[in-house]
Design a protein around this motif. Structure first.
Motif, PDB file in Angstrom:
ATOM      1  N   TRP A  10     -57.731 -81.176 -10.346  1.00 46.95           N
ATOM      2  CA  TRP A  10     -57.565 -82.008  -9.158  1.00 46.95           C
ATOM      3  C   TRP A  10     -58.817 -82.009  -8.298  1.00 46.95           C
ATOM      4  CZ3 TRP A  10     -54.932 -77.534 -10.251  1.00 46.95           C
ATOM      5  CH2 TRP A  10     -55.184 -76.453  -9.432  1.00 46.95           C
ATOM      6  N   PRO A  11     -58.891 -82.984  -7.403  1.00 46.55           N
ATOM      7  CA  PRO A  11     -60.122 -83.196  -6.626  1.00 46.55           C
ATOM      8  C   PRO A  11     -60.635 -81.974  -5.883  1.00 46.55           C
ATOM      9  CG  PRO A  11     -58.631 -85.029  -6.340  1.00 46.55           C
ATOM     10  CD  PRO A  11     -57.889 -83.994  -7.130  1.00 46.55           C
ATOM     11  N   THR A  12     -59.778 -81.190  -5.268  1.00 44.34           N
ATOM     12  CA  THR A  12     -60.275 -80.045  -4.503  1.00 44.34           C
ATOM     13  C   THR A  12     -60.961 -79.032  -5.398  1.00 44.34           C
ATOM     14  OG1 THR A  12     -58.098 -79.008  -4.647  1.00 44.34           O
ATOM     15  CG2 THR A  12     -58.576 -80.267  -2.656  1.00 44.34           C
ATOM     16  N   ARG A  18     -68.198 -77.335  -7.389  1.00 40.36           N
ATOM     17  CA  ARG A  18     -69.535 -77.829  -7.050  1.00 40.36           C
ATOM     18  C   ARG A  18     -70.144 -76.978  -5.942  1.00 40.36           C
ATOM     19  NH1 ARG A  18     -71.474 -80.833  -3.239  1.00 40.36           N
ATOM     20  NH2 ARG A  18     -69.481 -81.597  -2.452  1.00 40.36           N
ATOM     21  N   ASP A  19     -69.351 -76.670  -4.928  1.00 41.08           N
ATOM     22  CA  ASP A  19     -69.844 -75.834  -3.832  1.00 41.08           C
ATOM     23  C   ASP A  19     -70.214 -74.437  -4.312  1.00 41.08           C
ATOM     24  OD1 ASP A  19     -69.526 -77.898  -2.020  1.00 41.08           O
ATOM     25  OD2 ASP A  19     -67.609 -77.170  -1.251  1.00 41.08           O
ATOM     26  N   ALA A  20     -69.391 -73.855  -5.179  1.00 41.36           N
ATOM     27  CA  ALA A  20     -69.654 -72.505  -5.690  1.00 41.36           C
ATOM     28  C   ALA A  20     -70.943 -72.466  -6.511  1.00 41.36           C
ATOM     29  CB  ALA A  20     -68.478 -72.013  -6.521  1.00 41.36           C
ATOM     30  N   LEU A  21     -71.244 -73.557  -7.180  1.00 42.68           N
ATOM     31  CA  LEU A  21     -72.461 -73.631  -7.992  1.00 42.68           C
ATOM     32  C   LEU A  21     -73.677 -74.035  -7.170  1.00 42.68           C
ATOM     33  CD1 LEU A  21     -70.957 -75.390 -11.127  1.00 42.68           C
ATOM     34  CD2 LEU A  21     -71.719 -73.008 -10.951  1.00 42.68           C
ATOM     35  N   LEU A  22     -73.446 -74.268  -5.868  1.00 49.47           N
ATOM     36  CA  LEU A  22     -74.513 -74.676  -4.952  1.00 49.47           C
ATOM     37  C   LEU A  22     -75.187 -75.959  -5.419  1.00 49.47           C
ATOM     38  CD1 LEU A  22     -76.093 -71.165  -4.300  1.00 49.47           C
ATOM     39  CD2 LEU A  22     -74.349 -72.342  -2.937  1.00 49.47           C
ATOM     40  N   LEU A  23     -74.364 -76.902  -5.884  1.00 54.18           N
ATOM     41  CA  LEU A  23     -74.874 -78.184  -6.343  1.00 54.18           C
ATOM     42  C   LEU A  23     -74.527 -79.271  -5.333  1.00 54.18           C
ATOM     43  CD1 LEU A  23     -73.740 -78.196 -10.089  1.00 54.18           C
ATOM     44  CD2 LEU A  23     -76.037 -77.789  -9.218  1.00 54.18           C
ATOM     45  N   SER A  24     -75.420 -80.211  -5.186  1.00 50.18           N
ATOM     46  CA  SER A  24     -75.110 -81.395  -4.387  1.00 50.18           C
ATOM     47  C   SER A  24     -74.289 -82.346  -5.265  1.00 50.18           C
ATOM     48  CB  SER A  24     -76.402 -82.087  -3.948  1.00 50.18           C
ATOM     49  OG  SER A  24     -77.067 -82.637  -5.078  1.00 50.18           O
ATOM     50  N   GLN A  25     -73.732 -83.356  -4.639  1.00 52.03           N
ATOM     51  CA  GLN A  25     -73.012 -84.354  -5.426  1.00 52.03           C
ATOM     52  C   GLN A  25     -73.963 -85.030  -6.415  1.00 52.03           C
ATOM     53  OE1 GLN A  25     -71.132 -86.876  -2.493  1.00 52.03           O
ATOM     54  NE2 GLN A  25     -69.216 -85.726  -2.636  1.00 52.03           N
ATOM     55  N   THR A  35     -72.786 -91.500 -11.595  1.00 53.39           N
ATOM     56  CA  THR A  35     -73.446 -91.696 -10.310  1.00 53.39           C
ATOM     57  C   THR A  35     -72.901 -90.712  -9.275  1.00 53.39           C
ATOM     58  OG1 THR A  35     -71.820 -93.304  -9.527  1.00 53.39           O
ATOM     59  CG2 THR A  35     -73.714 -94.169 -10.773  1.00 53.39           C
ATOM     60  N   ARG A  36     -73.674 -90.523  -8.208  1.00 53.77           N
ATOM     61  CA  ARG A  36     -73.220 -89.676  -7.116  1.00 53.77           C
ATOM     62  C   ARG A  36     -71.953 -90.256  -6.497  1.00 53.77           C
ATOM     63  NH1 ARG A  36     -72.417 -89.786  -2.243  1.00 53.77           N
ATOM     64  NH2 ARG A  36     -73.415 -91.792  -1.969  1.00 53.77           N
ATOM     65  N   GLN A  37     -71.883 -91.577  -6.438  1.00 50.10           N
ATOM     66  CA  GLN A  37     -70.696 -92.215  -5.882  1.00 50.10           C
ATOM     67  C   GLN A  37     -69.448 -91.886  -6.710  1.00 50.10           C
ATOM     68  OE1 GLN A  37     -73.619 -93.732  -6.461  1.00 50.10           O
ATOM     69  NE2 GLN A  37     -74.299 -94.337  -4.426  1.00 50.10           N
ATOM     70  N   MET A  38     -69.618 -91.750  -8.023  1.00 48.94           N
ATOM     71  CA  MET A  38     -68.476 -91.409  -8.869  1.00 48.94           C
ATOM     72  C   MET A  38     -68.010 -89.984  -8.588  1.00 48.94           C
ATOM     73  SD  MET A  38     -66.257 -92.568 -10.910  1.00 48.94           S
ATOM     74  CE  MET A  38     -66.894 -94.087 -11.543  1.00 48.94           C
ATOM     75  N   VAL A  39     -68.937 -89.063  -8.377  1.00 47.31           N
ATOM     76  CA  VAL A  39     -68.553 -87.693  -8.012  1.00 47.31           C
ATOM     77  C   VAL A  39     -67.798 -87.718  -6.691  1.00 47.31           C
ATOM     78  CG1 VAL A  39     -69.413 -85.401  -7.344  1.00 47.31           C
ATOM     79  CG2 VAL A  39     -70.393 -86.586  -9.315  1.00 47.31           C
ATOM     80  N   TRP A  40     -68.276 -88.506  -5.747  1.00 50.28           N
ATOM     81  CA  TRP A  40     -67.601 -88.656  -4.461  1.00 50.28           C
ATOM     82  C   TRP A  40     -66.166 -89.137  -4.688  1.00 50.28           C
ATOM     83  CZ3 TRP A  40     -65.495 -92.798  -1.753  1.00 50.28           C
ATOM     84  CH2 TRP A  40     -65.263 -92.592  -0.397  1.00 50.28           C
ATOM     85  N   ARG A  41     -65.985 -90.088  -5.570  1.00 49.57           N
ATOM     86  CA  ARG A  41     -64.640 -90.603  -5.865  1.00 49.57           C
ATOM     87  C   ARG A  41     -63.783 -89.536  -6.547  1.00 49.57           C
ATOM     88  NH1 ARG A  41     -64.659 -95.759  -9.124  1.00 49.57           N
ATOM     89  NH2 ARG A  41     -62.466 -95.698  -8.536  1.00 49.57           N
ATOM     90  N   TYR A  42     -64.368 -88.753  -7.442  1.00 51.39           N
ATOM     91  CA  TYR A  42     -63.614 -87.660  -8.080  1.00 51.39           C
ATOM     92  C   TYR A  42     -63.100 -86.697  -7.021  1.00 51.39           C
ATOM     93  CZ  TYR A  42     -65.970 -88.896 -12.538  1.00 51.39           C
ATOM     94  OH  TYR A  42     -66.443 -89.519 -13.655  1.00 51.39           O
ATOM     95  N   ARG A  44     -62.503 -87.145  -3.937  1.00 52.83           N
ATOM     96  CA  ARG A  44     -61.510 -87.725  -3.045  1.00 52.83           C
ATOM     97  C   ARG A  44     -60.234 -88.143  -3.763  1.00 52.83           C
ATOM     98  NH1 ARG A  44     -65.746 -86.651  -1.428  1.00 52.83           N
ATOM     99  NH2 ARG A  44     -66.342 -86.431   0.718  1.00 52.83           N
ATOM    100  N   GLY A  45     -60.248 -88.026  -5.081  1.00 54.47           N
ATOM    101  CA  GLY A  45     -59.050 -88.331  -5.847  1.00 54.47           C
ATOM    102  C   GLY A  45     -58.835 -89.804  -6.131  1.00 54.47           C
ATOM    103  N   THR A  46     -59.848 -90.631  -5.883  1.00 55.46           N
ATOM    104  CA  THR A  46     -59.701 -92.059  -6.161  1.00 55.46           C
ATOM    105  C   THR A  46     -60.118 -92.415  -7.583  1.00 55.46           C
ATOM    106  OG1 THR A  46     -61.883 -92.569  -5.246  1.00 55.46           O
ATOM    107  CG2 THR A  46     -60.001 -92.686  -3.740  1.00 55.46           C
ATOM    108  N   ALA A  47     -60.685 -91.445  -8.297  1.00 59.97           N
ATOM    109  CA  ALA A  47     -61.043 -91.610  -9.707  1.00 59.97           C
ATOM    110  C   ALA A  47     -60.882 -90.254 -10.380  1.00 59.97           C
ATOM    111  CB  ALA A  47     -62.480 -92.110  -9.855  1.00 59.97           C
ATOM    112  N   ARG A  48     -60.678 -90.286 -11.667  1.00 59.99           N
ATOM    113  CA  ARG A  48     -60.564 -89.038 -12.436  1.00 59.99           C
ATOM    114  C   ARG A  48     -61.662 -88.973 -13.473  1.00 59.99           C
ATOM    115  NH1 ARG A  48     -54.805 -86.758 -13.008  1.00 59.99           N
ATOM    116  NH2 ARG A  48     -53.837 -87.618 -11.153  1.00 59.99           N
TER     117      ARG A  48
END
Length: 82
Positions: A10-12, A18-25, A35-42, A44-48
């Motif tokens: 799930w999204p969280t 990602r945060d634990a790995l110290l990675l940016s989107q 794309t970074r936008q796709m990670v953003w969507r993942y 937020r739960g709007t894409a899987r």
């Protein structure tokens, strides 16, 4: 990882990992080859993400972690010899 599905990823969890790995989107997007936008969507739960993307990223991140560990070990050995 054989039982990994996008339903139990799930999204969280994506954001927390990602945060634990110290990675940016953007960095995670590079690993997933999206794309970074796709990670953003993942996150937020709007894409899987596809399972193959997740597994590819996990393998790549594991290789990078192993390389970092080996590098640190080599540096420690050099300091002991000096």
């Amino acid at each position: 990882w054989s039982n990994l599905t996008t339903e139990n990823f799930w999204p969280t969890r994506i954001g927390a990992i990602r945060d634990a790995l110290l990675l940016s989107q953007a960095e995670l997007a590079d690993h997933l080859e999206v794309t970074r936008q796709m990670v953003w969507r993942y996150e937020r739960g709007t894409a899987r993400p596809r399972r193959s993307y997740i597994l590819r990223a996990i393998r790549q991140l594991e290789r990078e972690a192993l390389a970092r560990d080996m590098s640190k070990e080599a540096e420690a050995n050099e300091q002991e010899v000096s």
